[in-house]
Design an enzyme around this catalytic site. Structure first.
Site, PDB file in Angstrom:
ATOM      1  N   ARG A 184     -40.861 -34.505-118.443  1.00 31.28           N
ATOM      2  CA  ARG A 184     -40.909 -33.483-119.499  1.00 31.28           C
ATOM      3  C   ARG A 184     -41.645 -34.001-120.741  1.00 31.28           C
ATOM      4  O   ARG A 184     -41.246 -33.749-121.879  1.00 31.28           O
ATOM      5  CB  ARG A 184     -39.515 -33.020-119.902  1.00 31.28           C
ATOM      6  CG  ARG A 184     -38.741 -32.308-118.815  1.00 31.28           C
ATOM      7  CD  ARG A 184     -39.390 -30.968-118.462  1.00 31.28           C
ATOM      8  NE  ARG A 184     -38.512 -30.165-117.628  1.00 31.28           N
ATOM      9  CZ  ARG A 184     -38.393 -30.292-116.299  1.00 31.28           C
ATOM     10  NH1 ARG A 184     -39.126 -31.174-115.649  1.00 31.28           N
ATOM     11  NH2 ARG A 184     -37.580 -29.514-115.627  1.00 31.28           N
ATOM     12  N   SER A 258     -33.504 -24.851-118.794  1.00 30.71           N
ATOM     13  CA  SER A 258     -32.720 -26.074-119.055  1.00 30.71           C
ATOM     14  C   SER A 258     -32.794 -26.379-120.535  1.00 30.71           C
ATOM     15  O   SER A 258     -33.893 -26.540-121.073  1.00 30.71           O
ATOM     16  CB  SER A 258     -33.320 -27.269-118.319  1.00 30.71           C
ATOM     17  OG  SER A 258     -33.174 -27.129-116.949  1.00 30.71           O
ATOM     18  N   GLU A 353     -34.393 -30.355-124.393  1.00 28.65           N
ATOM     19  CA  GLU A 353     -35.724 -30.107-123.836  1.00 28.65           C
ATOM     20  C   GLU A 353     -36.365 -28.996-124.667  1.00 28.65           C
ATOM     21  O   GLU A 353     -37.560 -28.990-124.917  1.00 28.65           O
ATOM     22  CB  GLU A 353     -35.591 -29.678-122.367  1.00 28.65           C
ATOM     23  CG  GLU A 353     -36.915 -29.502-121.684  1.00 28.65           C
ATOM     24  CD  GLU A 353     -36.799 -28.887-120.300  1.00 28.65           C
ATOM     25  OE1 GLU A 353     -35.899 -29.251-119.527  1.00 28.65           O
ATOM     26  OE2 GLU A 353     -37.643 -28.033-119.994  1.00 28.65           O
TER      27      GLU A 353
HETATM   28  N1  EPU Z   1     -24.649 -29.818-111.783  1.00 25.52           N
HETATM   29  C1  EPU Z   1     -23.295 -29.706-112.071  1.00 25.52           C
HETATM   30  N2  EPU Z   1     -22.893 -28.694-112.906  1.00 25.52           N
HETATM   31  C2  EPU Z   1     -23.783 -27.806-113.433  1.00 25.52           C
HETATM   32  C3  EPU Z   1     -25.145 -27.917-113.135  1.00 25.52           C
HETATM   33  C4  EPU Z   1     -25.565 -28.939-112.320  1.00 25.52           C
HETATM   34  O1  EPU Z   1     -22.478 -30.469-111.614  1.00 25.52           O
HETATM   35  O2  EPU Z   1     -23.341 -26.916-114.164  1.00 25.52           O
HETATM   36  C5  EPU Z   1     -25.085 -30.892-110.869  1.00 25.52           C
HETATM   37  C6  EPU Z   1     -25.014 -30.431-109.429  1.00 25.52           C
HETATM   38  O3  EPU Z   1     -24.542 -31.464-108.631  1.00 25.52           O
HETATM   39  C7  EPU Z   1     -26.470 -30.166-109.075  1.00 25.52           C
HETATM   40  C8  EPU Z   1     -27.180 -31.195-109.951  1.00 25.52           C
HETATM   41  O4  EPU Z   1     -26.406 -31.240-111.140  1.00 25.52           O
HETATM   42  O5  EPU Z   1     -26.677 -30.379-107.720  1.00 25.52           O
HETATM   43  C9  EPU Z   1     -28.610 -30.834-110.286  1.00 25.52           C
HETATM   44  O6  EPU Z   1     -28.667 -29.486-110.715  1.00 25.52           O
HETATM   45  P1  EPU Z   1     -29.978 -28.603-110.483  1.00 25.52           P
HETATM   46  O7  EPU Z   1     -30.494 -28.778-109.104  1.00 25.52           O
HETATM   47  O8  EPU Z   1     -29.701 -27.228-110.972  1.00 25.52           O
HETATM   48  O9  EPU Z   1     -31.053 -29.315-111.360  1.00 25.52           O
HETATM   49  P2  EPU Z   1     -31.034 -29.841-112.848  1.00 25.52           P
HETATM   50  O10 EPU Z   1     -31.234 -31.313-112.804  1.00 25.52           O
HETATM   51  O11 EPU Z   1     -29.853 -29.332-113.579  1.00 25.52           O
HETATM   52  C10 EPU Z   1     -33.628 -29.730-113.111  1.00 25.52           C
HETATM   53  C11 EPU Z   1     -34.623 -29.151-114.067  1.00 25.52           C
HETATM   54  C12 EPU Z   1     -34.764 -27.654-113.856  1.00 25.52           C
HETATM   55  C13 EPU Z   1     -35.205 -27.418-112.427  1.00 25.52           C
HETATM   56  C14 EPU Z   1     -34.134 -28.007-111.499  1.00 25.52           C
HETATM   57  C15 EPU Z   1     -34.463 -27.865-110.039  1.00 25.52           C
HETATM   58  C16 EPU Z   1     -34.460 -30.582-116.029  1.00 25.52           C
HETATM   59  C17 EPU Z   1     -34.035 -30.693-117.447  1.00 25.52           C
HETATM   60  N3  EPU Z   1     -34.196 -29.422-115.434  1.00 25.52           N
HETATM   61  O12 EPU Z   1     -32.358 -29.172-113.435  1.00 25.52           O
HETATM   62  O13 EPU Z   1     -35.796 -27.199-114.719  1.00 25.52           O
HETATM   63  O14 EPU Z   1     -35.355 -26.035-112.159  1.00 25.52           O
HETATM   64  O15 EPU Z   1     -34.001 -29.418-111.780  1.00 25.52           O
HETATM   65  O16 EPU Z   1     -35.450 -28.763-109.689  1.00 25.52           O
HETATM   66  O17 EPU Z   1     -35.037 -31.523-115.495  1.00 25.52           O
HETATM   67  C18 EPU Z   1     -36.183 -26.175-116.822  1.00 25.52           C
HETATM   68  O18 EPU Z   1     -36.748 -27.228-117.157  1.00 25.52           O
HETATM   69  O19 EPU Z   1     -36.088 -25.182-117.599  1.00 25.52           O
HETATM   70  C19 EPU Z   1     -35.571 -26.094-115.510  1.00 25.52           C
HETATM   71  C20 EPU Z   1     -34.865 -25.032-115.138  1.00 25.52           C
END
Ligand code: EPU
Length: 358
Positions: A184, A258, A353
């Protein structure tokens, strides 16, 4: 290397535009940010063609007024009165500039809508962007924060970024390496911050896609659907659906996607945390560990909670959303409260972010 076989014309960059570039005063920004915050700015100007960009740059060199460059407004939180000129980049155009046996190079203007552009590439079977489907924002914003999702980042497909230096009016074409992409992050958030306007991005896409299916439940979904040999269209469709289930639709519920970055912590700190939290969600990242910020926020009890007119999204705790007519100040208060909880419980600093614009 083989010379380009053909020049594919997609949509002209130089479509006629009779509008003059107009500097407007006291404009509401509500429809220019996906959070739906009804802030106003001192001046607002929309750049629709290259000529406008050069004209505005020349004006800026005289006035030195404070300004903010706006793309799709999907990553910003406006405070109530922005004492700045908001410069909305609305340049349009998509064209294939080069092609060889395995690749095609597609140039898109900064104001193109990212998700439409990705869909367009998927329809044409140009691979590389399918995991980045359905992300709000514009093409010009993608290199700034190196957007990423489901194991792919914009840096994996960006070849060059065309931009103009505001101080000199000189056009430059930065290579991928020169953009200094990180998680990012890019040079446009660091040394080049507020110094360049991005006008177009050229992407190197492939005709023989290597699919990235390992992340975030893509492969399990495809298996359940009985798809053994997925195409990029299948991957794009699955990503669309995964995102729709977890993230609010910005057309209906205001948010900035995010809100925080996933924090990166040392191996030692990870080992200590793991002793206390066996279900810690973390991924190896370079020499360190990336912790799921959504998990941290959920552990602090924030998931589904509200403060003022801002909530923590019940399906994904990393997303803050507008319960109706919230202000930027309210978003800041909730963000601060979350950061404080995570710091107290885990001794981890959450970095937004989203960007606060004052
Ligand atoms: N999780 C929880 N509780 C929650 C949310 C997530 O426990 O409320 C845990 C779960 O185990 C889940 C893991 O976190 O499996 C990862 O969650 P997710 O796959 O939704 O991905 P993220 O790391 O939360 C990142 C990006 C997103 C992108 C997703 C999918 C960042 C800051 N965000 O989110 O990007 O869509 O991966 O690849 O890196 C954005 O930047 O606006 C965005 C949506």
């Amino acid at each position: 290397m083989q010379s380009p076989k053909m020049f594919i014309f997609c949509r002209n960059f130089d479509f006629p535009n009779d509008d003059f570039m107009i500097l407007q005063q006291s404009v509401s920004l509500k429809s220019y940010n996906t959070f739906g915050i009804d802030a106003t700015c001192r001046y607002f100007v929309e750049l629709k063609q290259r000529d406008d960009v050069e004209k505005w740059v020349a004006m800026q060199q005289q006035s030195h007024d404070p300004f903010f460059i706006l793309g799709g407004g999907s990553n910003v939180v406006f405070q109530q009165c922005i004492e700045k000129t908001v410069v909305k980049v609305s340049l349009r155009g998509i064209e294939a500039v080069k092609e060889d046996e395995g690749n095609v190079w597609i140039k898109a203007a900064a104001g193109e809508i990212w998700s439409d552009f990705v869909d367009y590439c998927v329809e044409n079977r140009w691979g590389g962007m399918e995991n980045l489907s359905n992300i709000p924002g514009t093409v010009g914003a993608a290199p700034v924060q190196n957007v990423g999702a489901y194991g792919v980042e914009a840096k994996d497909v960006i070849e060059t970024v065309e931009c103009i230096e505001i101080a000199t009016g000189q056009w430059k074409r930065l290579t991928n390496a020169e953009c200094q992409f990180g998680y990012r992050d890019s040079i446009f958030k660091q040394a080049f911050k507020n110094q360049y306007i991005i006008a177009a991005v050229t992407f190197r896409l492939t005709k023989n896609p290597k699919l990235q299916l390992s992340y975030g439940g893509i492969s399990s979904r495809l298996e359940r659907e009985g798809i053994e040999q997925p195409t990029i269209a299948d991957v794009s469709r699955v990503v669309h659906s995964l995102r729709v289930n977890k993230l609010p639709d910005p057309a209906i519920i205001g948010s900035a996607g995010s809100f925080f970055k996933n924090p990166i912590i040392s191996h030692d700190k990870y080992a200590v945390l793991l002793q206390h939290y066996r279900d810690l969600v973390a991924f190896p990242f370079e020499e360190s560990f990336k912790i799921a910020a959504g998990w941290l926020i959920e552990q602090c009890g924030w998931k589904g909670r509200q403060l003022g007119r801002v909530g923590v999204y019940p399906q994904q705790a990393l997303v803050l959303y507008n319960l109706g007519d919230c202000t930027g100040e309210e978003v800041k208060q909730l963000a601060n409260a979350i950061q404080q909880s995570v710091k107290e419980k885990f001794d981890i600093d959450l970095e937004p972010e989203a960007i606060f614009i004052e």
